[in-house]
Scaffold this motif. Structure first.
Motif, short mmCIF file in Angstrom:
data_model
loop_
_atom_site.label_atom_id
_atom_site.label_comp_id
_atom_site.label_asym_id
_atom_site.label_seq_id
_atom_site.Cartn_x
_atom_site.Cartn_y
_atom_site.Cartn_z
N ALA A 277 -4.10 4.06 4.28
CA ALA A 277 -5.27 3.47 3.41
C ALA A 277 -5.48 4.39 2.37
CB ALA A 277 -6.43 3.37 4.29
N ASP A 278 -4.49 4.74 1.67
CA ASP A 278 -4.80 5.96 0.61
C ASP A 278 -4.21 5.13 -0.73
OD1 ASP A 278 -4.54 8.12 -1.26
OD2 ASP A 278 -2.64 8.96 -0.37
N TYR A 279 -5.24 4.80 -1.52
CA TYR A 279 -4.85 3.86 -2.58
C TYR A 279 -5.08 4.75 -3.95
CZ TYR A 279 -5.20 0.36 1.00
OH TYR A 279 -4.89 -0.47 2.06
N ALA A 280 -5.18 5.96 -3.76
CA ALA A 280 -5.37 6.78 -4.93
C ALA A 280 -4.30 6.50 -6.10
CB ALA A 280 -5.38 8.05 -4.85
N SER A 281 -3.12 6.34 -5.59
CA SER A 281 -1.92 6.00 -6.68
C SER A 281 -1.35 4.72 -6.46
CB SER A 281 -0.81 7.21 -6.41
OG SER A 281 -1.36 8.35 -6.63
N ALA A 282 -2.19 3.79 -6.23
CA ALA A 282 -1.80 2.25 -6.08
C ALA A 282 -1.06 1.74 -7.57
CB ALA A 282 -2.80 1.66 -5.47
N GLY A 283 -2.16 2.37 -8.57
CA GLY A 283 -1.51 1.81 -9.71
C GLY A 283 -0.23 1.97 -10.27
N GLY A 284 0.08 3.43 -9.93
CA GLY A 284 1.64 3.96 -10.37
C GLY A 284 2.45 3.15 -9.27
N PHE A 285 2.19 3.02 -8.08
CA PHE A 285 3.10 2.59 -7.01
C PHE A 285 3.56 1.20 -7.59
CE2 PHE A 285 1.75 5.22 -3.32
CZ PHE A 285 2.31 6.30 -3.87
N ASN A 286 2.26 0.69 -7.76
CA ASN A 286 2.76 -1.34 -8.15
C ASN A 286 3.72 -1.19 -9.42
OD1 ASN A 286 1.01 -3.58 -6.74
ND2 ASN A 286 0.09 -1.74 -6.56
N PHE A 287 3.13 -0.20 -10.13
CA PHE A 287 4.11 -0.05 -11.43
C PHE A 287 5.56 0.05 -11.21
CE2 PHE A 287 3.88 1.94 -16.21
CZ PHE A 287 5.04 1.25 -16.44
N ASN A 288 5.81 1.22 -10.34
CA ASN A 288 7.12 1.37 -9.95
C ASN A 288 7.92 0.23 -9.31
OD1 ASN A 288 6.35 3.77 -10.86
ND2 ASN A 288 5.85 4.50 -8.73
N MET A 289 7.10 -0.34 -8.56
CA MET A 289 7.74 -1.60 -7.79
C MET A 289 7.93 -2.71 -8.97
SD MET A 289 8.08 -0.66 -4.63
CE MET A 289 8.44 -2.66 -3.64
N GLY A 290 7.15 -3.16 -9.75
CA GLY A 290 7.54 -3.98 -10.63
C GLY A 290 8.65 -3.45 -11.47
N TYR A 291 8.85 -2.28 -11.54
CA TYR A 291 10.18 -1.92 -12.63
C TYR A 291 11.30 -2.09 -11.68
CZ TYR A 291 13.21 0.82 -15.59
OH TYR A 291 14.27 1.25 -16.29
N ILE A 292 11.10 -1.89 -10.61
CA ILE A 292 12.37 -1.78 -9.45
C ILE A 292 12.78 -3.50 -9.53
CG2 ILE A 292 13.19 -1.77 -7.06
CD1 ILE A 292 11.31 0.78 -6.77
N TYR A 293 11.87 -4.38 -9.52
CA TYR A 293 12.03 -5.78 -9.01
C TYR A 293 12.47 -6.23 -10.25
CZ TYR A 293 10.42 -6.46 -4.42
OH TYR A 293 10.22 -6.39 -3.02
N GLN A 294 12.01 -5.71 -11.51
CA GLN A 294 12.74 -6.34 -12.74
C GLN A 294 14.15 -5.84 -13.07
OE1 GLN A 294 10.65 -4.39 -16.38
NE2 GLN A 294 12.59 -4.63 -17.41
N ASN A 295 14.53 -4.79 -12.29
CA ASN A 295 16.10 -4.40 -12.54
C ASN A 295 16.82 -5.04 -11.63
OD1 ASN A 295 16.57 -2.18 -14.67
ND2 ASN A 295 14.74 -1.85 -13.94
N LEU A 296 15.98 -5.61 -10.62
CA LEU A 296 17.03 -6.26 -9.38
C LEU A 296 16.85 -7.75 -9.83
CD1 LEU A 296 15.65 -4.63 -6.05
CD2 LEU A 296 18.11 -4.40 -7.21
N GLY A 297 16.36 -8.27 -11.05
CA GLY A 297 16.58 -9.40 -11.33
C GLY A 297 15.55 -10.42 -10.75
N GLN A 298 14.53 -9.84 -9.88
CA GLN A 298 13.41 -10.82 -9.27
C GLN A 298 12.16 -10.62 -10.23
OE1 GLN A 298 12.91 -10.42 -5.10
NE2 GLN A 298 14.97 -9.16 -4.71
N PHE A 299 12.21 -11.36 -11.17
CA PHE A 299 11.27 -11.20 -12.33
C PHE A 299 9.84 -11.81 -11.99
CE2 PHE A 299 15.30 -12.04 -14.53
CZ PHE A 299 15.66 -10.63 -14.98
N LYS A 300 9.74 -12.59 -11.13
CA LYS A 300 8.43 -13.14 -10.61
C LYS A 300 7.65 -12.02 -9.75
CE LYS A 300 5.14 -16.22 -9.87
NZ LYS A 300 4.20 -15.40 -9.09
N LYS A 301 8.17 -11.56 -9.04
CA LYS A 301 7.60 -10.24 -8.33
C LYS A 301 7.35 -9.23 -9.14
CE LYS A 301 9.60 -11.09 -3.47
NZ LYS A 301 10.52 -10.31 -2.51
N ALA A 302 8.28 -9.11 -10.03
CA ALA A 302 7.89 -8.05 -11.03
C ALA A 302 6.88 -7.90 -11.79
CB ALA A 302 9.13 -7.80 -12.07
N LEU A 303 6.48 -9.40 -12.13
CA LEU A 303 5.30 -9.49 -13.03
C LEU A 303 4.07 -9.32 -11.99
CD1 LEU A 303 6.25 -12.63 -15.46
CD2 LEU A 303 5.80 -10.35 -15.97
#
Length: 458
Positions: free
Chosen positions: A216-242
């Motif tokens: 329950a440590d959401y201090a860096s949740a913004g950055g974590f979500n950003f990183n996951m978006g970038y990963i999914y973007q490069n894996l071609g899963q664009f809906k998840k990325a957005l």
């Protein structure tokens, strides 16, 4: 991987600092932390807690987006203060932290030679702490020293070395039941991104998100979500990325952070991949109207994003204009590393555009650099093969093709070696877990036997 997103991902992940976690310096400072750090400094006017607050402030100003001179000056002032106080208090962990920060500040200021001198001098101290803490069974001190080594090796682009250290750190955390594994998984995920191994990046990214939820440590949740978006973007899963990018945007919008520009750039690039090119330009233009860039950093992000969009849409003349503006802004900041990456991007643009002789100097300059990884160098040699072939320089073209093949094979071998290393460390970790469970089982059985013996004696 486009440079604009690579820069911000590295910004978000490249350091663990702040003192509010179980091991000082676990997570990166984020917009809004300044008030907390200043309050900690106000409430702690002496001792170790004062030093930790000072070091947190140094890290905060150092890792604000961009390389603004005023921020770097504040970061250096706090780092020097932290070093002096740590030295007076004989606080070796704090002294090492201050020196690592100093090296980082020199690097961000473009003074790479000074940075390397600082790192070379402090590595010996950190190695001494590692040995001492291991011998005296001081896991928290050992973890902090190991993290400092990771910071240095990330700064030196020695990601293979850093990965080994991170896996050791992960093992140390698990053995001692420390929380907040997500900050270690975060770094491991970044290495996957840097290597272009997005399956590995996703594996660690999912562990990162899971650990964040468990703690329950959401201090860096913004950055974590950003990183996951970038990963999914490069894996071609664009809906998840957005989805992840928009989650991140909700976190950062409240802080009025410059990261908003990077997020808009990420969303634009994802829309490009979804063949929604017209929307990307409208999105970036609307961003410029609603949030006119104020700092040099914000201007650079938008120029790179526009260059990327126009290049993908094959409006090469417009892409060229924005790349040139990006280079001018980077030169204003004296951002040596960023200039090298933009030179490479410009060379690739001209090659794709068919303007081979314009591409040549940019690619040749890029090949002289030591910052590019094996796979990137292989791509550069292939571009030079095309250019020399078109110019009738067949001997040179064949040499570039040979180098492309050699480096490509080496890159594949590096990936295989990393996979083997991961399996080895996973095996060793599982073995330690089994040994620990066996030991606990024996102790439990011994206690039962003892109780039975006492009961029988009575």
């Amino acid at each position: 991987m486009t440079k604009s997103l690579t820069l911000v991902i590295i910004f978000l992940l490249i350091h663990f600092y702040t003192g509010a976690q179980s091991i000082p310096g676990e997570r990166a400072p984020i917009p809004g932390d300044e008030k907390q750090f200043l309050l900690e400094l106000k409430n702690n006017t002496t001792g170790i807690q004062q030093i930790e607050a000072i070091l947190n402030l140094s890290a905060y100003y150092l890792f604000l987006p961009g390389e603004e001179k005023v921020d770097l000056e504040k970061a250096m002032r706090y780092a020097q203060q932290g070093k002096e106080l740590s030295s007076s208090a004989n606080f070796q962990d704090g002294y090492n932290e201050a020196m690592v920060l100093t090296g980082e500040i020199f690097k961000e200021s473009g003074k790479i030679d000074f940075s390397e001198i600082i790192f070379d001098s402090i590595i010996i101290n950190i190695q001494r702490i590692l040995q001492y803490s291991k011998n005296r069974n001081k896991p928290a001190s050992h973890a902090r020293a190991l993290r400092q080594m990771v910071d240095i090796h990330f700064s030196q682009y020695k990601f293979d070395v850093a990965e080994v250290e991170l896996l050791k750190l992960l093992d140390l955390y698990k053995t001692n039941k420390y929380p907040n594994l997500h900050y270690i998984y975060e770094r491991l995920s970044l290495i996957g991104i840097i290597d272009g191994d997005f399956n590995k990046a996703l594996k660690y990214g999912l562990e990162m998100m899971r650990s964040m939820e468990v703690n329950a440590d959401y201090a860096s949740a913004g950055g974590f979500n950003f990183n996951m978006g970038y990963i999914y973007q490069n894996l071609g899963q664009f809906k998840k990325a957005l989805d992840y990018y928009n989650n991140a945007l909700n976190y950062f919008r409240e802080t009025n952070s410059s990261i908003i520009y990077d997020l808009k750039a990420g969303i634009a690039e994802t829309l490009l991949k979804m063949n929604r090119g017209n929307e990307t330009i409208l999105l970036l233009q609307k961003t410029l109207e609603e949030f006119p860039p104020q700092t040099n950093y914000e201007k650079k992000v938008m120029e790179r994003a526009l260059a990327t969009c126009y290049k993908e849409l094959k409006f090469y003349d417009l892409a060229e204009i924005h790349l040139k503006k990006s280079l001018e802004l980077e030169k204003k900041d004296n951002s040596t590393i960023d200039i090298l990456f933009l030179n490479r991007t410009t060379g690739l643009l001209y090659t794709e555009w068919g303007k081979y002789e314009l591409a040549r100097p940019y690619l040749e300059q890029s090949l002289k650099s030591t910052v590019f990884r094996t796979g990137e160098l292989a791509q550069l040699h292939f571009m030079m093969y095309k250019i020399d072939s078109a110019a009738g320089k067949y001997l040179s073209a064949m040499e570039h093709l040979r180098m492309n093949k050699t480096l490509d094979d080496a890159a594949n071998k590096e990936i295989k070696n990393r996979e083997n290393l991961e399996l080895q460390i996973k095996y060793e970790t599982e073995k330690k877990d089994k040994d620990l469970l066996l030991q606990q089982s024996k102790l439990t059985q011994a206690k039962k036997d003892k109780n039975i013996f006492i009961a029988g004696a009575i």
